[in-house]
Design an enzyme around this catalytic site. Structure first.
Site, PDB file in Angstrom:
ATOM      1  N   ASP A  43      40.146  28.755  35.708  1.00 48.54           N
ATOM      2  CA  ASP A  43      38.688  28.801  35.729  1.00 48.54           C
ATOM      3  C   ASP A  43      38.146  28.205  34.433  1.00 48.54           C
ATOM      4  O   ASP A  43      38.665  28.453  33.349  1.00 48.54           O
ATOM      5  CB  ASP A  43      38.213  30.257  35.881  1.00 48.54           C
ATOM      6  CG  ASP A  43      36.749  30.346  36.262  1.00 48.54           C
ATOM      7  OD1 ASP A  43      36.469  30.745  37.410  1.00 48.54           O
ATOM      8  OD2 ASP A  43      35.890  30.013  35.430  1.00 48.54           O
ATOM      9  N   ILE A  44      37.067  27.447  34.567  1.00 49.49           N
ATOM     10  CA  ILE A  44      36.501  26.757  33.395  1.00 49.49           C
ATOM     11  C   ILE A  44      35.854  27.761  32.427  1.00 49.49           C
ATOM     12  O   ILE A  44      35.742  27.482  31.236  1.00 49.49           O
ATOM     13  CB  ILE A  44      35.498  25.668  33.855  1.00 49.49           C
ATOM     14  CG1 ILE A  44      35.282  24.618  32.781  1.00 49.49           C
ATOM     15  CG2 ILE A  44      34.178  26.271  34.308  1.00 49.49           C
ATOM     16  CD1 ILE A  44      34.565  23.372  33.292  1.00 49.49           C
ATOM     17  N   GLY A 106      27.754  37.588  44.511  1.00 49.97           N
ATOM     18  CA  GLY A 106      27.758  36.777  43.294  1.00 49.97           C
ATOM     19  C   GLY A 106      28.470  35.447  43.426  1.00 49.97           C
ATOM     20  O   GLY A 106      28.853  34.838  42.422  1.00 49.97           O
ATOM     21  N   GLN A 107      28.637  34.967  44.659  1.00 51.23           N
ATOM     22  CA  GLN A 107      29.341  33.695  44.855  1.00 51.23           C
ATOM     23  C   GLN A 107      28.466  32.527  44.413  1.00 51.23           C
ATOM     24  O   GLN A 107      27.328  32.395  44.861  1.00 51.23           O
ATOM     25  CB  GLN A 107      29.719  33.525  46.334  1.00 51.23           C
ATOM     26  CG  GLN A 107      30.518  32.251  46.594  1.00 51.23           C
ATOM     27  CD  GLN A 107      30.932  32.103  48.060  1.00 51.23           C
ATOM     28  OE1 GLN A 107      30.636  32.957  48.888  1.00 51.23           O
ATOM     29  NE2 GLN A 107      31.603  31.008  48.364  1.00 51.23           N
ATOM     30  N   HIS A 113      37.171  30.597  47.242  1.00 48.77           N
ATOM     31  CA  HIS A 113      38.113  30.629  46.120  1.00 48.77           C
ATOM     32  C   HIS A 113      38.495  32.070  45.850  1.00 48.77           C
ATOM     33  O   HIS A 113      37.659  32.972  45.891  1.00 48.77           O
ATOM     34  CB  HIS A 113      37.529  29.964  44.878  1.00 48.77           C
ATOM     35  CG  HIS A 113      36.128  30.378  44.561  1.00 48.77           C
ATOM     36  ND1 HIS A 113      35.030  29.901  45.248  1.00 48.77           N
ATOM     37  CD2 HIS A 113      35.645  31.229  43.630  1.00 48.77           C
ATOM     38  CE1 HIS A 113      33.935  30.447  44.757  1.00 48.77           C
ATOM     39  NE2 HIS A 113      34.278  31.271  43.778  1.00 48.77           N
ATOM     40  N   LEU A 114      39.761  32.251  45.575  1.00 49.54           N
ATOM     41  CA  LEU A 114      40.304  33.562  45.245  1.00 49.54           C
ATOM     42  C   LEU A 114      40.523  33.610  43.737  1.00 49.54           C
ATOM     43  O   LEU A 114      41.261  32.785  43.188  1.00 49.54           O
ATOM     44  CB  LEU A 114      41.633  33.765  45.995  1.00 49.54           C
ATOM     45  CG  LEU A 114      42.397  35.056  45.735  1.00 49.54           C
ATOM     46  CD1 LEU A 114      41.565  36.282  46.107  1.00 49.54           C
ATOM     47  CD2 LEU A 114      43.717  35.049  46.534  1.00 49.54           C
ATOM     48  N   HIS A 115      39.830  34.541  43.065  1.00 44.16           N
ATOM     49  CA  HIS A 115      40.019  34.703  41.627  1.00 44.16           C
ATOM     50  C   HIS A 115      41.276  35.537  41.381  1.00 44.16           C
ATOM     51  O   HIS A 115      41.421  36.630  41.957  1.00 44.16           O
ATOM     52  CB  HIS A 115      38.850  35.467  41.003  1.00 44.16           C
ATOM     53  CG  HIS A 115      37.527  34.751  41.026  1.00 44.16           C
ATOM     54  ND1 HIS A 115      36.992  34.130  39.927  1.00 44.16           N
ATOM     55  CD2 HIS A 115      36.622  34.589  42.017  1.00 44.16           C
ATOM     56  CE1 HIS A 115      35.810  33.617  40.239  1.00 44.16           C
ATOM     57  NE2 HIS A 115      35.549  33.892  41.498  1.00 44.16           N
TER      58      HIS A 115
HETATM   59  P1  5GP Z   1      32.158  32.453  41.986  1.00 43.18           P
HETATM   60  O1  5GP Z   1      31.126  33.059  41.082  1.00 43.18           O
HETATM   61  O2  5GP Z   1      31.562  31.465  42.963  1.00 43.18           O
HETATM   62  O3  5GP Z   1      33.037  33.473  42.649  1.00 43.18           O
HETATM   63  O4  5GP Z   1      33.146  31.673  41.050  1.00 43.18           O
HETATM   64  C1  5GP Z   1      33.036  30.320  40.750  1.00 43.18           C
HETATM   65  C2  5GP Z   1      33.922  30.093  39.566  1.00 43.18           C
HETATM   66  O5  5GP Z   1      34.139  28.694  39.432  1.00 43.18           O
HETATM   67  C3  5GP Z   1      33.313  30.575  38.252  1.00 43.18           C
HETATM   68  O6  5GP Z   1      34.156  31.553  37.681  1.00 43.18           O
HETATM   69  C4  5GP Z   1      33.205  29.305  37.409  1.00 43.18           C
HETATM   70  O7  5GP Z   1      33.501  29.542  36.055  1.00 43.18           O
HETATM   71  C5  5GP Z   1      34.219  28.375  38.066  1.00 43.18           C
HETATM   72  N1  5GP Z   1      33.921  26.967  37.960  1.00 43.18           N
HETATM   73  C6  5GP Z   1      32.720  26.379  38.221  1.00 43.18           C
HETATM   74  N2  5GP Z   1      32.806  25.054  38.042  1.00 43.18           N
HETATM   75  C7  5GP Z   1      34.082  24.792  37.665  1.00 43.18           C
HETATM   76  C8  5GP Z   1      34.775  23.581  37.326  1.00 43.18           C
HETATM   77  O8  5GP Z   1      34.239  22.487  37.346  1.00 43.18           O
HETATM   78  N3  5GP Z   1      36.089  23.710  37.009  1.00 43.18           N
HETATM   79  C9  5GP Z   1      36.725  24.917  36.980  1.00 43.18           C
HETATM   80  N4  5GP Z   1      38.019  24.915  36.641  1.00 43.18           N
HETATM   81  N5  5GP Z   1      36.098  26.074  37.291  1.00 43.18           N
HETATM   82  C10 5GP Z   1      34.787  26.013  37.624  1.00 43.18           C
END
Ligand code: 5GP
Length: 129
Positions: A43-44, A106-107, A113-115
C-alpha cells in the site's frame, strides 16, 4: 458492437489499480506476488509495518459486485494473503485481512482489494463513527 460495449465498461471501471495491473504505473514499493489472476503490492500509505493489497486482475468494483462464479477467485485472494503472511513471518503473531465495501465501509478505490495488515499489535476499534 461488443467491442464498443467492452471499451465503455473498461473506461467506466478503470481505477488506479487498472494502471498498476497493466504496468502503466509502478506498484509502489514493488510487487509482492503476481500470477495470471492476482497481484499483490505494498500500500502506498501503509498503516502498519506490513500493509499489502491483494487484488484480482479482473475488474470487480466491490464485494457487492461479486458473482457466484468469482468464488474461486476471491478464495484464492485469501490464500495468497495467507502465503504472503507466512513468507513475511507474521502468521504466528497474527494480522488482519480487510475488505472495505462502499461508502460506510470506507472504500476509496472501486476495484476489489484485500488489505493484509500486520507486523505490529493492531487497534481493535472498528466501531461506528
Ligand atoms: P480502500 O480505502 O479503498 O479500502 O483502500 C485503498 C488503498 O489503496 C488505500 O490504503 C491507499 O493507500 C491505497 N492506494 C491508493 N492509490 C494507490 C497507489 O497508487 N498505489 C498503491 N500501492 N496503493 C494505493
Amino acid at each position: 458492437m461488443s467491442q464498443v460495449i467492452y471499451s465503455f465498461n473498461f473506461i467506466d471501471m478503470a481505477t488506479i489499480f487498472t494502471k498498476i495491473i497493466q504496468k502503466e504505473i509502478p506498484a509502489g514499493r514493488g510487487l509482492v506476488y503476481e500470477d495470471d489472476q492476482i497481484m499483490a503490492f505494498y500500500d502506498i500509505h501503509p498503516i502498519a509495518p506490513v500493509h499489502i493489497l491483494i487484488i484480482p486482475k479482473k475488474e470487480i468494483a466491490s464485494i457487492n459486485d461479486l458473482e457466484d462464479a468469482d468464488q474461486a477467485l476471491i478464495g484464492k485472494m485469501v490464500l495468497v494473503a495467507r502465503n504472503i503472511a507466512r513468507d513475511l513471518n507474521i502468521s504466528e503473531k497474527g494480522y488482519k485481512l480487510l475488505f472495505r465495501v462502499g461508502e460506510y465501509g470506507g472504500q476509496e478505490v472501486s476495484h476489489i482489494h484485500l488489505h493484509l495488515i500486520g507486523g505490529a499489535r493492531l487497534h481493535e476499534d472498528i466501531r461506528p463513527v
